[in-house]
Design an enzyme around this catalytic site. Structure first.
Site, PDB file in Angstrom:
ATOM      1  N   LYS A 160       2.073  24.224  -3.259  1.00 42.83           N
ATOM      2  CA  LYS A 160       0.762  23.637  -2.939  1.00 42.83           C
ATOM      3  C   LYS A 160       0.869  22.118  -3.050  1.00 42.83           C
ATOM      4  CE  LYS A 160      -1.584  27.763  -4.659  1.00 42.83           C
ATOM      5  NZ  LYS A 160      -2.472  28.337  -5.697  1.00 42.83           N
ATOM      6  N   ARG A 220       0.811  -1.211   0.000  1.00 42.06           N
ATOM      7  CA  ARG A 220       0.000   0.000   0.000  1.00 42.06           C
ATOM      8  C   ARG A 220       0.847   1.265   0.000  1.00 42.06           C
ATOM      9  NH1 ARG A 220      -3.245   1.823  -2.668  1.00 42.06           N
ATOM     10  NH2 ARG A 220      -4.205  -0.247  -2.535  1.00 42.06           N
ATOM     11  N   LYS A 242       5.629  38.051  -2.060  1.00 38.38           N
ATOM     12  CA  LYS A 242       4.261  38.007  -2.560  1.00 38.38           C
ATOM     13  C   LYS A 242       3.445  39.169  -1.993  1.00 38.38           C
ATOM     14  CE  LYS A 242       2.250  34.033  -3.134  1.00 38.38           C
ATOM     15  NZ  LYS A 242       2.190  33.989  -4.626  1.00 38.38           N
ATOM     16  N   ASP A 268       0.885  38.352 -11.434  1.00 39.94           N
ATOM     17  CA  ASP A 268      -0.173  37.611 -10.751  1.00 39.94           C
ATOM     18  C   ASP A 268      -1.559  38.040 -11.221  1.00 39.94           C
ATOM     19  OD1 ASP A 268      -1.085  35.733  -8.714  1.00 39.94           O
ATOM     20  OD2 ASP A 268      -1.782  37.501  -7.635  1.00 39.94           O
ATOM     21  N   GLU A 310       6.286  39.516  -6.715  1.00 35.26           N
ATOM     22  CA  GLU A 310       4.957  39.422  -7.322  1.00 35.26           C
ATOM     23  C   GLU A 310       4.394  40.824  -7.503  1.00 35.26           C
ATOM     24  OE1 GLU A 310       1.769  36.558  -5.869  1.00 35.26           O
ATOM     25  OE2 GLU A 310       0.985  38.474  -5.152  1.00 35.26           O
TER      26      GLU A 310
END
Length: 282
Positions: free
Chosen positions: A134, A99, A166, A221, A199
């Site tokens: 992410k 697994r 950012k 962005d 950004e």
């Protein structure tokens, strides 16, 4: 800071502890400890295989006597019915590693498959597909490796290997100029050689960045394709460029044709479907 190998070892140790606990009582109850067998990894869905090298580490870490024979290498496009590898050894070990190996390989192969699809859309252009942070907690190294196997490019690995200013950093720092000045001072004071990416949310912020200078890459962005094309013209090759924010499979080539160096796509890792694989006795 831990090395890549140390991070992978820690992930595997945690995964075995999570799955096996004080013992795989199903296997222990019905399979003799000395029984030997063989299992093979079967492909059930078309895609790009990834994680073969990590699968080997799973088997070796759990039982070094397991013998793995590989037929298909990472990065290969596969079809239903293909056999990726066979593993021979103690049946108890085959059952207890099944697994974890499948979880890793299905996830990595799914990421490699979708990355290949995105990168293929950019054929003939200079633009490269970038991943993001992410990722699944604890599995980032494996997921970013899968992006590379699929033909994509890694953005920063974590918060430690690049400065990325950012929107929230800019706002908390009191504006783009303050953020850039402080970032450059921090690097100088701490004798660090890291790239700086900034950004920008509009052309006004872009103009400010261009007037300040001293950075390496500019992230556009949530720009429209029209604004992206204008921004690339303003930058005029002085800095690397990256498009980001809501870019999809249907729109990525339009952004790439604006002339950006990179397009970042969170969907490569945050919502990918695993490739259907199975590990069967043979």
């Amino acid at each position: 800071m831990k090395s890549t190998d140390e991070l992978i070892d820690a992930l595997l140790e945690l995964s075995f502890a999570e799955d096996i606990g004080d013992g795989d009582h199903t296997t222990l109850s019905c399979i003799p400890a000395d029984e030997i067998g063989k299992s093979r990894l079967l492909v059930k869905e078309r895609g790009v295989i990834a994680g073969v090298d990590i699968a080997r580490r799973v088997f070796e870490k759990f039982d070094s006597s397991l013998k793995m024979t590989v037929f298909i290498q990472d990065g290969t496009e596969v079809n239903p019915g293909d056999i990726v590898f066979e593993v021979e050894g103690k049946v108890q070990s085959l059952l207890q590693t099944e697994r974890l190996m499948l979880n890793i390989m299905q996830r990595m192969s799914g990421i490699a498959t979708i990355t290949r699809k995105y990168q293929n859309l950019l054929h003939g252009l200079k633009t490269k597909v970038l991943d993001t942070r992410k990722t699944t907690p604890g599995m980032r190294i494996l997921e970013k490796e899968a992006v590379k196997i699929g033909g994509g490019t890694n953005h920063r690995i974590g918060l430690f290997d690049m400065i990325l200013l950012k929107d929230n950093h800019v706002d908390f720092a009191g504006g783009i100029e303050n953020a850039i000045i402080k970032a450059k001072k921090y690097l100088a004071d701490n004798n660090k050689n890291l790239k700086i990416e900034v950004e920008v949310r509009n052309l006004k912020e872009l103009e400010k960045v261009l007037s300040i200078g001293g950075i390496d890459r500019i992230m556009l962005d949530n720009f429209t394709p029209e604004l992206t094309r204008e921004a690339v013209s303003m930058i005029n090759g002085k800095y690397e460029t990256e498009s980001s924010g809501g870019i999809t499979y249907d729109t990525i080539r339009t952004y790439a044709e604006c002339g950006v160096d990179f397009v970042s796509v969170g969907a490569l890792t945050h919502s990918v479907k695993g490739l259907d694989l199975s590990f069967k006795a043979c």
